[in-house]
Design an enzyme around this catalytic site. Structure first.
Site, short mmCIF file in Angstrom:
data_model
loop_
_atom_site.label_atom_id
_atom_site.label_comp_id
_atom_site.label_asym_id
_atom_site.label_seq_id
_atom_site.Cartn_x
_atom_site.Cartn_y
_atom_site.Cartn_z
N LEU A 141 0.87 -1.17 0.00
CA LEU A 141 0.00 0.00 0.00
C LEU A 141 0.91 1.22 0.00
O LEU A 141 1.97 1.21 0.62
CB LEU A 141 -0.90 0.02 1.24
CG LEU A 141 -1.98 -1.06 1.36
CD1 LEU A 141 -2.73 -0.90 2.68
CD2 LEU A 141 -2.95 -1.01 0.19
N ASP A 142 0.50 2.28 -0.69
CA ASP A 142 1.28 3.51 -0.67
C ASP A 142 1.39 4.03 0.75
O ASP A 142 0.55 3.73 1.61
CB ASP A 142 0.61 4.58 -1.55
CG ASP A 142 0.58 4.19 -3.02
OD1 ASP A 142 1.42 3.37 -3.42
OD2 ASP A 142 -0.28 4.70 -3.74
N LYS A 143 2.39 4.84 0.99
CA LYS A 143 2.65 5.38 2.32
C LYS A 143 1.39 5.97 2.95
O LYS A 143 1.09 5.72 4.12
CB LYS A 143 3.73 6.45 2.24
CG LYS A 143 3.96 7.22 3.54
CD LYS A 143 4.94 8.36 3.34
CE LYS A 143 5.08 9.18 4.61
NZ LYS A 143 5.97 10.35 4.42
#
Length: 327
Positions: A141-143
């Site tokens: 998952l993106d930051k």
């Protein structure tokens, strides 16, 4: 597959598509979680057997119905350091770990984020996970994206989960708030590749990898839409890129959304809320998969984080103030 503390016994059967291919090519296809150089080393070391016969020839031609076994001593797969970082654990057993990732937590160490990542936290929580490639992380998952992620605690579990991802068996559903009012749900089927000039960005590109995102409307507001999305593929930044591509970028997405489109007549308080939402409004709300040991189909859900709930309530109030209809 079976596994001891330091030795992993991998098993697989070649099929018709492997006819005429070299042994090292077939192994790379059957066991994609290991590097080609590592697989070649195992062949040369005599750790690979074809129908019970040891082979030390990477270029050996295959016919497509061979039973292949690999006995490999596992080495530490990461040089990152374990760090005690609190994790929101939704589920855990001997094979897998499901977490609800908060915003601001980077998954892998990288430029500007050498520590304080999910990987560092996993090394502390599951010490032996350093022998699993990428510390068991099979998808990212993106930051600034919140929500559910599954982590494999063993190599066999990781192989099983990677296969589910590649075969599009694992189900991942998201909730998002996007700019603009959408009339109905639909599908975005558009290939994604590296951006031509912005090397940290992705973009819809003709020669990119296939990418498919399904979406449906949960709530419709006067200037925004609350969506439920389901990934058929899992490309980097896929939802963010696809929504921007159809002119409905995610609220707060500074990379793909451009300047926020502020609703006419909105109150200063609401405008301030929109401007202060400094991450993409995206949450991995549901995860479903076959358990790698029991083969049971399992589903987990994670409620929206507080910042998205607050934002949605503000959007609802803005819509009510102008007498617009909701769905």
């Amino acid at each position: 597959m079976t596994q001891s503390e330091n030795v992993v016994n991998l098993e697989a059967t070649a099929d018709s598509q492997h006819f005429g291919q070299r042994l090292d090519q077939v192994l790379a296809d059957l066991f994609p979680e290991y590097s080609r150089s590592k697989l070649k080393t195992w062949i040369l070391d005599g750790n690979v057997a074809i129908n019970g016969q040891t082979s030390t020839t990477p270029r050996q031609k295959m016919f497509g119905d061979e039973h292949i076994t690999v006995e490999a001593e596992m080495e530490v797969q990461t040089v990152s350091q374990p760090q005690r970082i609190e994790l929101d654990i939704v589920y855990e057993d001997e094979a897998i770990l499901v977490i609800n990732k908060p915003a601001d937590l980077v998954v892998h160490p990288g430029a500007g984020n050498q520590d304080g990542t999910l990987l560092n936290a996993l090394l502390a929580h599951v010490p032996n996970i350093d022998k699993v490639p990428r510390a068991g992380i099979v998808h990212r998952l993106d930051k600034d994206t919140t929500g559910l992620m599954v982590v494999a605690k063993t190599v066999p579990a990781q192989t099983h989960l990677v296969n589910q991802l590649q075969n599009r068996v694992m189900s991942r559903e998201y909730e998002a708030l996007v700019m603009g009012t959408m009339v109905a749900g639909g599908v975005v089927d558009a290939p994604i590749g590296r951006h031509a000039t912005k090397r940290t960005h992705m973009a819809v590109r003709e020669l990119g990898k296939p990418a498919v995102t399904h979406y449906r409307v949960m709530e419709k507001f006067r200037a925004h839409t609350h969506l439920r999305l389901k990934l058929e593929t899992g490309r980097t930044h896929q939802i963010r890129v696809h929504m921007a591509y159809i002119k409905h970028a995610l609220v707060g997405d500074q990379a793909y959304g451009g300047r926020p489109r502020l609703p006419r007549g909105a109150t200063e308080a609401f405008i301030e809320q929109l401007r202060n939402f400094q991450r993409q409004a995206l949450h991995a709300a549901q995860l479903s998969l076959f358990h790698p040991a029991s083969e049971e189909w399992m589903t987990w859900q994670a409620p929206l984080p507080q910042d998205m709930e607050t934002l949605l309530n503000a959007v609802r109030e803005d819509t009510k103030a102008f007498g617009a209809n909701e769905i």
